[in-house]
Design an enzyme around this catalytic site. Structure first.
Site, PDB file in Angstrom:
ATOM      1  N   LYS A   1     -65.646  41.892  38.072  1.00  0.00           N
ATOM      2  CA  LYS A   1     -64.881  42.221  39.276  1.00  0.00           C
ATOM      3  C   LYS A   1     -64.667  40.961  40.119  1.00  0.00           C
ATOM      4  O   LYS A   1     -65.382  39.967  39.939  1.00  0.00           O
ATOM      5  CB  LYS A   1     -65.626  43.294  40.082  1.00  0.00           C
ATOM      6  CG  LYS A   1     -66.990  42.850  40.592  1.00  0.00           C
ATOM      7  CD  LYS A   1     -67.789  44.037  41.126  1.00  0.00           C
ATOM      8  CE  LYS A   1     -69.148  43.605  41.636  1.00  0.00           C
ATOM      9  NZ  LYS A   1     -70.032  44.752  41.919  1.00  0.00           N
TER      10      LYS A   1
ATOM     11  N   ARG B   1     -73.049  54.919  48.993  1.00  0.00           N
ATOM     12  CA  ARG B   1     -71.830  54.119  48.932  1.00  0.00           C
ATOM     13  C   ARG B   1     -70.751  54.883  48.172  1.00  0.00           C
ATOM     14  O   ARG B   1     -69.721  55.222  48.727  1.00  0.00           O
ATOM     15  CB  ARG B   1     -72.100  52.763  48.281  1.00  0.00           C
ATOM     16  CG  ARG B   1     -70.863  51.881  48.230  1.00  0.00           C
ATOM     17  CD  ARG B   1     -71.148  50.473  47.747  1.00  0.00           C
ATOM     18  NE  ARG B   1     -71.368  50.391  46.302  1.00  0.00           N
ATOM     19  CZ  ARG B   1     -71.471  49.252  45.629  1.00  0.00           C
ATOM     20  NH1 ARG B   1     -71.396  48.100  46.275  1.00  0.00           N
ATOM     21  NH2 ARG B   1     -71.674  49.247  44.324  1.00  0.00           N
TER      22      ARG B   1
ATOM     23  N   HIS C   1     -76.105  53.351  41.036  1.00  0.00           N
ATOM     24  CA  HIS C   1     -76.270  51.948  41.426  1.00  0.00           C
ATOM     25  C   HIS C   1     -77.423  51.863  42.411  1.00  0.00           C
ATOM     26  O   HIS C   1     -77.527  52.666  43.324  1.00  0.00           O
ATOM     27  CB  HIS C   1     -74.966  51.450  42.065  1.00  0.00           C
ATOM     28  CG  HIS C   1     -74.905  49.963  42.237  1.00  0.00           C
ATOM     29  ND1 HIS C   1     -75.139  49.086  41.210  1.00  0.00           N
ATOM     30  CD2 HIS C   1     -74.633  49.202  43.333  1.00  0.00           C
ATOM     31  CE1 HIS C   1     -75.002  47.836  41.659  1.00  0.00           C
ATOM     32  NE2 HIS C   1     -74.705  47.884  42.941  1.00  0.00           N
TER      33      HIS C   1
ATOM     34  N   ARG D   1     -75.428  46.973  33.238  1.00  0.00           N
ATOM     35  CA  ARG D   1     -74.199  46.463  33.883  1.00  0.00           C
ATOM     36  C   ARG D   1     -74.538  45.177  34.610  1.00  0.00           C
ATOM     37  O   ARG D   1     -74.903  45.179  35.778  1.00  0.00           O
ATOM     38  CB  ARG D   1     -73.700  47.451  34.948  1.00  0.00           C
ATOM     39  CG  ARG D   1     -73.131  48.736  34.478  1.00  0.00           C
ATOM     40  CD  ARG D   1     -72.436  49.475  35.631  1.00  0.00           C
ATOM     41  NE  ARG D   1     -73.210  49.537  36.859  1.00  0.00           N
ATOM     42  CZ  ARG D   1     -74.082  50.488  37.161  1.00  0.00           C
ATOM     43  NH1 ARG D   1     -74.306  51.488  36.336  1.00  0.00           N
ATOM     44  NH2 ARG D   1     -74.737  50.447  38.296  1.00  0.00           N
TER      45      ARG D   1
ATOM     46  N   TYR E   1     -61.241  18.533  64.283  1.00  0.00           N
ATOM     47  CA  TYR E   1     -60.943  19.357  65.465  1.00  0.00           C
ATOM     48  C   TYR E   1     -62.108  19.354  66.441  1.00  0.00           C
ATOM     49  O   TYR E   1     -63.264  19.514  66.045  1.00  0.00           O
ATOM     50  CB  TYR E   1     -60.673  20.807  65.037  1.00  0.00           C
ATOM     51  CG  TYR E   1     -59.367  20.996  64.308  1.00  0.00           C
ATOM     52  CD1 TYR E   1     -58.144  20.722  64.921  1.00  0.00           C
ATOM     53  CD2 TYR E   1     -59.359  21.470  62.996  1.00  0.00           C
ATOM     54  CE1 TYR E   1     -56.952  20.919  64.241  1.00  0.00           C
ATOM     55  CE2 TYR E   1     -58.169  21.674  62.316  1.00  0.00           C
ATOM     56  CZ  TYR E   1     -56.968  21.390  62.947  1.00  0.00           C
ATOM     57  OH  TYR E   1     -55.798  21.588  62.281  1.00  0.00           O
TER      58      TYR E   1
ATOM     59  N   CYS F   1     -61.956  22.005  58.156  1.00  0.00           N
ATOM     60  CA  CYS F   1     -60.618  22.507  58.473  1.00  0.00           C
ATOM     61  C   CYS F   1     -60.185  23.521  57.425  1.00  0.00           C
ATOM     62  O   CYS F   1     -60.927  23.821  56.492  1.00  0.00           O
ATOM     63  CB  CYS F   1     -59.615  21.360  58.507  1.00  0.00           C
ATOM     64  SG  CYS F   1     -60.131  19.969  59.537  1.00  0.00           S
ATOM     65  N   MET F   2     -58.973  24.043  57.539  1.00  0.00           N
ATOM     66  CA  MET F   2     -58.491  25.043  56.586  1.00  0.00           C
ATOM     67  C   MET F   2     -58.358  24.440  55.183  1.00  0.00           C
ATOM     68  O   MET F   2     -58.702  25.083  54.191  1.00  0.00           O
ATOM     69  CB  MET F   2     -57.147  25.609  57.039  1.00  0.00           C
ATOM     70  CG  MET F   2     -56.693  26.783  56.190  1.00  0.00           C
ATOM     71  SD  MET F   2     -55.069  27.428  56.649  1.00  0.00           S
ATOM     72  CE  MET F   2     -55.403  28.153  58.239  1.00  0.00           C
ATOM     73  N   ASP F   3     -57.879  23.202  55.100  1.00  0.00           N
ATOM     74  CA  ASP F   3     -57.568  22.613  53.797  1.00  0.00           C
ATOM     75  C   ASP F   3     -58.343  21.336  53.486  1.00  0.00           C
ATOM     76  O   ASP F   3     -58.160  20.774  52.412  1.00  0.00           O
ATOM     77  CB  ASP F   3     -56.071  22.284  53.724  1.00  0.00           C
ATOM     78  CG  ASP F   3     -55.224  23.431  54.218  1.00  0.00           C
ATOM     79  OD1 ASP F   3     -55.387  24.536  53.690  1.00  0.00           O
ATOM     80  OD2 ASP F   3     -54.438  23.236  55.155  1.00  0.00           O
TER      81      ASP F   3
END
Ligand SMILES: *Cc1c(COP(=O)(O)O)cnc(C)c1O
Length: 387
Positions: free
Chosen positions: A44, A142, A171, A227, A271, A319-321
């Site tokens: 997943k 759940r 689970h 699993r 920043y 930062c973001m990138d």
């Protein structure tokens, strides 16, 4: 360029996936279970950020019997890439996706009568019998039908010829804790539900409940199938599991230095200018990986990176990138001078460089989270290379 690290020439940052390690981990977990116990490999969330299609294909050769995903879309992706093994969906999907489920022979978790009968109708119309896994809630609260109502649900849907129970599962909430009373109670309730279905002459399909910690720490709960998820990727769900099986981390995260400056003392970085260069001869290096790539902003000023096999402090806000780190260059002849770095040098954010390594556990502790989240996050945007 660092010896032993493969550097794609056409990108500045990447996630490296070690498929040998993945196969070894898969085989190591498979060795923990008896020969007649199947292994469902949980892929997943794009195989916990490692790339579901490539990982599933590697696991298949190392002992995977089945796969599990979280969403219909994830299941369709595996089918369309040529995975023929059974694929389970670990929760009950929306009714609107049933046609897609039937078309792609996916086996959803089932815990409502409504969903089960709609699935049956759709499968019957297509001339198929749809497999499903009955999810039983034994205490995690759940998903699933309450363990006391499992038999009743089965009785209310079993007349339908369009569905077939491929498995019955639960689970655990606390499988990573040894000697835990709640774990034992969940297992007792699960056994009770399974027995009631069996005793009524209905087929439970494969009985399964063991996630990675339960598979490693509690061999008595292996049943017909385990699993496994996190262990396949070389990460331990608990300290106790380390003593039981050797696993090798599959994911490394690396980037290249895109810019090097040697600013004046007092110059601010990133920043908010929360970091200021404290002394001469500090190189401030930029790496094009940011929080949009899964490097949590909360790690700002609280993590190291590896360059040329040495640790360097990350500085300023992530930062973001991109993010920056500092290299203290000893201009004076020192006992162990740090080598100046250059644009293009490889930086390790997660994984080994020489004898040093930064683990997902280190990073998780600094972020106040678990290794699962660390690797999932790095799956967000960075390109993966498989080695
Ligand atoms: C995610 C998941 C697993 C795998 O858990 P790990 O701790 O990663 O082994 C197994 N079963 C279910 C239902 C899950 O949601």
């Amino acid at each position: 360029m660092v010896r032993g690290i493969r550097c794609p020439e056409d990108r500045w940052a990447w996630v490296e996936i070690d498929l040998d390690a993945l196969r070894e981990n898969t085989a190591a977990i498979k060795r923990l279970v008896a020969r007649n116990v199947q292994m469902m490999c949980v892929v997943k969330a794009d195989a916990y950020g490692h790339g579901a299609v490539q990982c599933a294909k590697a696991m298949r050769r190392a002992g995977a019997d089945q796969f599990a995903v979280a969403t219909v879309t994830e299941g369709v992706e595996l089918r369309e890439s040529g995975i023929r093994e059974p694929i389970a969906i670990l929760s009950e999907p929306p009714l609107e996706t049933i046609q897609t489920i039937v078309d792609h022979d996916l086996a959803p978790a089932v815990y409502t009568q409504d969903f089960a009968l709609s699935l049956g109708e759709c499968a019957a119309a297509a001339g198929k019998v749809a497999p499903y896994h009955l999810a039983v809630d034994t205490g995690m609260t759940r998903i699933g039908v309450n363990w006391r109502d499992a038999l009743e649900l089965r009785r209310s849907i079993d007349f339908h010829r369009g569905i077939e129970c491929a498995g019955t599962f639960t689970h655990f909430a606390t499988a990573d804790v040894l000697g835990d009373w709640d774990f034992e109670m969940q297992y007792r309730r699960f056994c009770e539900a399974v027995r009631s279905i069996d005793d009524s002459g209905l087929d439970t399909g494969l009985v399964h409940c063991g996630n990675t910690p339960a598979t490693i720490l509690h061999p008595e709960v292996h049943e017909d199938m385990v699993r496994a998820g996190i262990g396949l990727y070389g990460l331990h769900p608990a300290v106790e599991t380390r003593r039981k099986v050797r696993l090798r981390p599959v994911m490394s995260v690396r980037g290249r230095i895109t810019r090097v400056e040697r600013p004046e003392v007092g110059t601010g970085v990133s920043y908010g200018l929360t970091y200021r260069v404290p002394k001469p001869n500090i190189q401030i290096c930029t790496v094009p990986i940011g929080y949009a790539d899964g490097l949590a902003r909360s790690l700002s000023g609280n993590m190291d990176v590896l360059v040329n096999g040495e640790r360097c402090r990350q500085v300023g806000r992530i930062c973001m990138d991109q993010f920056m780190f500092a290299v203290a260059v000893n201009s004076v002849r020192a006992y162990r001078p740090t080598r100046a770095v250059e644009r293009g040098d490889v930086v390790t954010i997660l994984g080994y460089d020489g004898n040093e390594m930064i683990s997902a556990d280190d990073m998780a502790a600094r972020r106040n989270t678990i290794n699962y989240e660390v690797v999932c996050d790095f799956g967000l945007r960075l390109e993966k290379i498989y080695v």
